[in-house]
Design a protein around this motif. Structure first.
Motif, PDB file in Angstrom:
ATOM      1  N   THR A 259      -2.179 -19.093-115.438  1.00 42.85           N
ATOM      2  CA  THR A 259      -1.208 -18.203-114.798  1.00 42.85           C
ATOM      3  C   THR A 259      -1.004 -18.657-113.369  1.00 42.85           C
ATOM      4  O   THR A 259      -1.970 -18.802-112.609  1.00 42.85           O
ATOM      5  N   LEU A 260       0.243 -18.926-113.002  1.00 40.03           N
ATOM      6  CA  LEU A 260       0.562 -19.326-111.628  1.00 40.03           C
ATOM      7  C   LEU A 260       1.311 -18.188-110.946  1.00 40.03           C
ATOM      8  O   LEU A 260       2.296 -17.693-111.478  1.00 40.03           O
ATOM      9  N   ARG A 261       0.797 -17.789-109.779  1.00 38.29           N
ATOM     10  CA  ARG A 261       1.478 -16.745-109.001  1.00 38.29           C
ATOM     11  C   ARG A 261       1.747 -17.277-107.613  1.00 38.29           C
ATOM     12  O   ARG A 261       0.817 -17.633-106.893  1.00 38.29           O
ATOM     13  N   GLN A 262       3.041 -17.299-107.256  1.00 34.86           N
ATOM     14  CA  GLN A 262       3.377 -17.830-105.930  1.00 34.86           C
ATOM     15  C   GLN A 262       3.012 -16.803-104.865  1.00 34.86           C
ATOM     16  O   GLN A 262       3.328 -15.622-104.990  1.00 34.86           O
ATOM     17  N   GLN A 263       2.369 -17.273-103.819  1.00 36.09           N
ATOM     18  CA  GLN A 263       1.926 -16.415-102.722  1.00 36.09           C
ATOM     19  C   GLN A 263       3.035 -16.285-101.675  1.00 36.09           C
ATOM     20  O   GLN A 263       3.957 -17.107-101.645  1.00 36.09           O
ATOM     21  N   ARG A 269      -1.111 -19.598-106.504  1.00 34.83           N
ATOM     22  CA  ARG A 269      -2.458 -19.193-106.884  1.00 34.83           C
ATOM     23  C   ARG A 269      -2.567 -19.394-108.394  1.00 34.83           C
ATOM     24  O   ARG A 269      -1.750 -18.874-109.164  1.00 34.83           O
ATOM     25  N   VAL A 270      -3.548 -20.188-108.814  1.00 33.48           N
ATOM     26  CA  VAL A 270      -3.689 -20.569-110.212  1.00 33.48           C
ATOM     27  C   VAL A 270      -4.900 -19.869-110.818  1.00 33.48           C
ATOM     28  O   VAL A 270      -6.002 -19.966-110.290  1.00 33.48           O
ATOM     29  N   SER A 271      -4.688 -19.152-111.920  1.00 40.25           N
ATOM     30  CA  SER A 271      -5.795 -18.513-112.630  1.00 40.25           C
ATOM     31  C   SER A 271      -5.967 -19.189-113.979  1.00 40.25           C
ATOM     32  O   SER A 271      -5.002 -19.321-114.735  1.00 40.25           O
ATOM     33  N   GLY A 297     -10.323 -20.245-110.806  1.00 41.39           N
ATOM     34  CA  GLY A 297      -9.025 -20.326-110.142  1.00 41.39           C
ATOM     35  C   GLY A 297      -9.026 -21.284-108.976  1.00 41.39           C
ATOM     36  O   GLY A 297     -10.068 -21.792-108.556  1.00 41.39           O
ATOM     37  N   CYS A 298      -7.809 -21.563-108.492  1.00 38.20           N
ATOM     38  CA  CYS A 298      -7.650 -22.425-107.324  1.00 38.20           C
ATOM     39  C   CYS A 298      -6.293 -22.135-106.712  1.00 38.20           C
ATOM     40  O   CYS A 298      -5.524 -21.343-107.241  1.00 38.20           O
TER      41      CYS A 298
END
Ligand SMILES: [Mn+2]
Length: 325
Positions: A259-263, A269-271, A297-298
């Motif tokens: 899951t990628l969530r743009q900050q 942010r990669v989960s 994550g990273c």
């Protein structure tokens, strides 16, 4: 730091002897720290003690039924007790918290990594939730397990175990839950509220993320993403998106869910969530992150395509390495 370990009996004695008790939660409070604080608050007040709860962050409205009194300076605390808090850093900085978190008298916790910041600690890392441990303390105190106390403890027990599904769930967890149901915990209402209810912004974000679902590496990896504009337009709270990260790996035959969530700053942010046998942490570590075996994550700079290909390259490397074993 040095703390003196206590047994359940000793912890019960110390709580029973106390009055004007300030109960501390951890920041970004979850169901366990809130449930424990509520249960201890109601048990102590039912026993004629004065008590109140302090948390650095607001208690999410969905937990309003715990009906605990928040601390507003109504008494001068003579005993400070922390529930479900593993280290001083986790107390947070708001709501006058630092005034009290620098000297904690008692701590009830189940985290292996508890740093021993309190004078006296009851630690049991085999407990699925701090609430499981607190139940034993309350029994030893001969505190009344009212329906209100039972609701609070059930909240901690069920949320820390993902509704009795995670690997931390034991026979003892179910035995305590059974006692709480006998004491009047509203199991069906609480489970619906805690596990089957999503806010509309959360559902909107999920709809967008599901539309972005992609399969890679012969279907062994599933990926979803949300850009910062999509997160903003859905109106969802970042904290509310945490649970979404378990979606891609829940698909049949998928070994790695990403899951990628743009900050707000633009980075991603990669989960990473993995099925049994695939090491999520080793994937994340090669990208400068870390975590646990099933969840890691990273954070990656650059645009979406770059972030995706960087993660997928490491996922492929890990799956190939694992196949050769
Ligand atoms: Mn906990």
């Amino acid at each position: 730091m040095m703390t003196e370990p206590l047994t359940v009996q000793q912890m019960a004695q110390r709580l029973k002897a106390a009055d004007d008790i300030l109960i501390l939660c951890h920041k970004n409070p979850d169901g366990d720290t809130i449930g424990c604080a509520g249960a201890l608050y109601h048990a102590l007040t039912a026993m004629g003690r004065s008590a109140a709860v302090l948390c650095s962050d607001p208690i999410p409205p969905m937990y309003a039924y715990t009906r605990m009194q928040l601390f507003t300076g109504q008494f001068a605390p003579r005993l400070v007790a922390a529930v479900d808090v593993a280290s001083i850093q986790l107390f947070g900085e708001n709501n006058r918290m630092p005034e009290f978190s620098h000297h904690v008298n008692l701590c009830i916790d189940h985290h292996t990594g508890n740093t021993g910041y309190a004078d006296f600690t009851l630690l049991d890392s085999t407990a699925a939730a701090a609430a499981e441990l607190l139940y034993e303390v309350l029994m030893e105190m001969e505190a009344p397990i009212t329906p209100q106390v039972a609701d609070c403890l059930y909240t901690g027990l069920s949320t820390d175990t993902g509704c009795f599904r995670f690997s931390n769930t034991t026979a003892r967890t179910h035995q305590v839950a059974a006692k709480l149901i006998e004491a009047g915990a509203r199991v069906q209402e609480l489970n619906t509220l805690l596990f089957d209810t999503k806010s509309r912004p959360r559902m909107e974000a999920e709809r967008i993320a599901r539309n972005h679902l992609e399969y890679h590496l012969e279907g062994r990896c599933a990926l979803i993403y949300l850009t910062r504009d999509e997160i903003a337009s859905s109106g969802v709270d970042q904290a509310d998106l945490e649970e979404l990260t378990s979606l891609p790996v829940s698909i049949q035959d998928v070994l790695v869910g990403v899951t990628l969530r743009q900050q707000p700053g633009g980075s991603y942010r990669v989960s990473i969530r993995t099925a049994k046998g695939v090491d999520a942490c080793s994937i994340a570590r090669r990208l400068g992150g870390g975590g646990h075996a099933r969840a890691a994550g990273c954070e990656l700079l650059g645009n979406l395509e770059n972030a995706k290909s960087a993660v997928l390259a490491e996922v492929e490397a890990e799956l190939d390495a694992q196949e050769k074993e």
